[in-house]
Design a protein around this motif. Structure first.
Motif, PDB file in Angstrom:
ATOM      1  N   MET A  98       0.924  -1.147  -0.112  1.00  0.00           N
ATOM      2  CA  MET A  98       0.024  -0.101   0.150  1.00  0.00           C
ATOM      3  C   MET A  98       0.911   1.229   0.054  1.00  0.00           C
ATOM      4  O   MET A  98       0.555   2.201  -0.648  1.00  0.00           O
ATOM      5  CB  MET A  98      -1.047   0.112   1.234  1.00  0.00           C
ATOM      6  CG  MET A  98      -2.025  -1.174   1.019  1.00  0.00           C
ATOM      7  SD  MET A  98      -3.183  -0.942  -0.189  1.00  0.00           S
ATOM      8  CE  MET A  98      -3.929   0.776   0.130  1.00  0.00           C
ATOM      9  N   ALA A  99       2.071   1.091   0.613  1.00  0.00           N
ATOM     10  CA  ALA A  99       2.991   2.409   0.680  1.00  0.00           C
ATOM     11  C   ALA A  99       3.482   2.443  -0.677  1.00  0.00           C
ATOM     12  O   ALA A  99       3.292   3.754  -1.250  1.00  0.00           O
ATOM     13  CB  ALA A  99       4.017   2.177   1.696  1.00  0.00           C
ATOM     14  N   ILE A 103       2.258   1.724  -3.503  1.00  0.00           N
ATOM     15  CA  ILE A 103       1.017   2.229  -4.368  1.00  0.00           C
ATOM     16  C   ILE A 103       0.669   3.793  -4.087  1.00  0.00           C
ATOM     17  O   ILE A 103       0.579   4.335  -5.173  1.00  0.00           O
ATOM     18  CB  ILE A 103      -0.275   1.332  -4.056  1.00  0.00           C
ATOM     19  CG1 ILE A 103      -0.027  -0.111  -4.988  1.00  0.00           C
ATOM     20  CG2 ILE A 103      -1.588   2.083  -4.686  1.00  0.00           C
ATOM     21  CD1 ILE A 103      -1.106  -0.834  -4.501  1.00  0.00           C
ATOM     22  N   GLU A 104       0.729   4.076  -3.002  1.00  0.00           N
ATOM     23  CA  GLU A 104       0.586   5.505  -2.457  1.00  0.00           C
ATOM     24  C   GLU A 104       1.746   6.264  -3.107  1.00  0.00           C
ATOM     25  O   GLU A 104       1.514   7.321  -3.615  1.00  0.00           O
ATOM     26  CB  GLU A 104       0.452   5.711  -0.867  1.00  0.00           C
ATOM     27  CG  GLU A 104      -0.028   6.768  -0.699  1.00  0.00           C
ATOM     28  CD  GLU A 104      -0.191   6.879   0.916  1.00  0.00           C
ATOM     29  OE1 GLU A 104       0.173   7.993   1.392  1.00  0.00           O
ATOM     30  OE2 GLU A 104      -0.796   6.057   1.393  1.00  0.00           O
ATOM     31  N   ASP A 105       2.976   5.916  -3.095  1.00  0.00           N
ATOM     32  CA  ASP A 105       4.089   6.735  -3.566  1.00  0.00           C
ATOM     33  C   ASP A 105       3.833   6.960  -5.062  1.00  0.00           C
ATOM     34  O   ASP A 105       4.194   7.998  -5.690  1.00  0.00           O
ATOM     35  CB  ASP A 105       5.355   5.958  -3.418  1.00  0.00           C
ATOM     36  CG  ASP A 105       5.826   6.245  -1.870  1.00  0.00           C
ATOM     37  OD1 ASP A 105       5.154   6.977  -1.118  1.00  0.00           O
ATOM     38  OD2 ASP A 105       6.652   5.284  -1.314  1.00  0.00           O
ATOM     39  N   VAL A 131       1.033   6.934  -6.890  1.00  0.00           N
ATOM     40  CA  VAL A 131      -0.180   7.753  -7.228  1.00  0.00           C
ATOM     41  C   VAL A 131       0.437   9.211  -6.981  1.00  0.00           C
ATOM     42  O   VAL A 131       0.168   9.834  -7.861  1.00  0.00           O
ATOM     43  CB  VAL A 131      -1.468   7.239  -6.388  1.00  0.00           C
ATOM     44  CG1 VAL A 131      -2.313   8.272  -6.375  1.00  0.00           C
ATOM     45  CG2 VAL A 131      -1.825   6.044  -6.760  1.00  0.00           C
ATOM     46  N   ASN A 132       0.994   9.426  -5.917  1.00  0.00           N
ATOM     47  CA  ASN A 132       1.562  10.661  -5.563  1.00  0.00           C
ATOM     48  C   ASN A 132       2.560  11.177  -6.697  1.00  0.00           C
ATOM     49  O   ASN A 132       2.559  12.325  -7.205  1.00  0.00           O
ATOM     50  CB  ASN A 132       2.174  10.872  -4.224  1.00  0.00           C
ATOM     51  CG  ASN A 132       1.161  11.064  -3.309  1.00  0.00           C
ATOM     52  OD1 ASN A 132       0.254  11.020  -3.210  1.00  0.00           O
ATOM     53  ND2 ASN A 132       1.877  10.383  -1.866  1.00  0.00           N
TER      54      ASN A 132
END
Length: 116
Positions: free
Chosen positions: A74-75, A77-79, A81-82
């Motif tokens: 999840m971390a 994926i979040e990186d 997306v950002n």
């Protein structure tokens, strides 16, 4: 769980006593039936205990998997997306500016304009 176990044991005892008192069997047949009944209850209890243990182990494994695999994923994926948002921001700004110019051009057209 304690109430369930108590109820199960009480029901087994009452059922056995009732069965012994109302059965039309010989003493040996009643003893065998009682032995089979108690063995069945013991096997059922063992199966339930094994199922509960298996469920607990599966829950612990799921918790471990969530902690070790899902959180880092999840971390990541979040990186991603950002990063995507950061890289596409200039293009989105340009698209917004083009849409504003198109909107302004359409607004400037009058209904009496023969080009419309």
């Amino acid at each position: 769980m304690a109430k369930f176990s108590t109820g199960l044991l009480f029901g087994a005892v009452v059922g056995t006593v009732y069965g012994l008192l109302t059965a039309k069997r010989t003493g040996r047949q009643s003893q065998q039936a009682l032995t089979d009944y108690v063995t069945g209850i013991a096997d059922g209890t063992t199966a339930v205990t094994a199922s509960v243990t298996h469920l607990k182990e599966a829950g612990q494994q799921l918790q471990h998997t969530l902690t070790t695999d899902l959180a880092p994923a999840m971390a990541g994926i979040e990186d991603a997306v950002n990063d995507f948002q950061f890289q596409t921001q200039p293009q989105l700004t340009q698209i917004g500016e083009h849409l504003d110019r198109i909107d302004a051009a359409v607004s400037d057209l009058s209904p009496d304009d023969p080009q419309v």
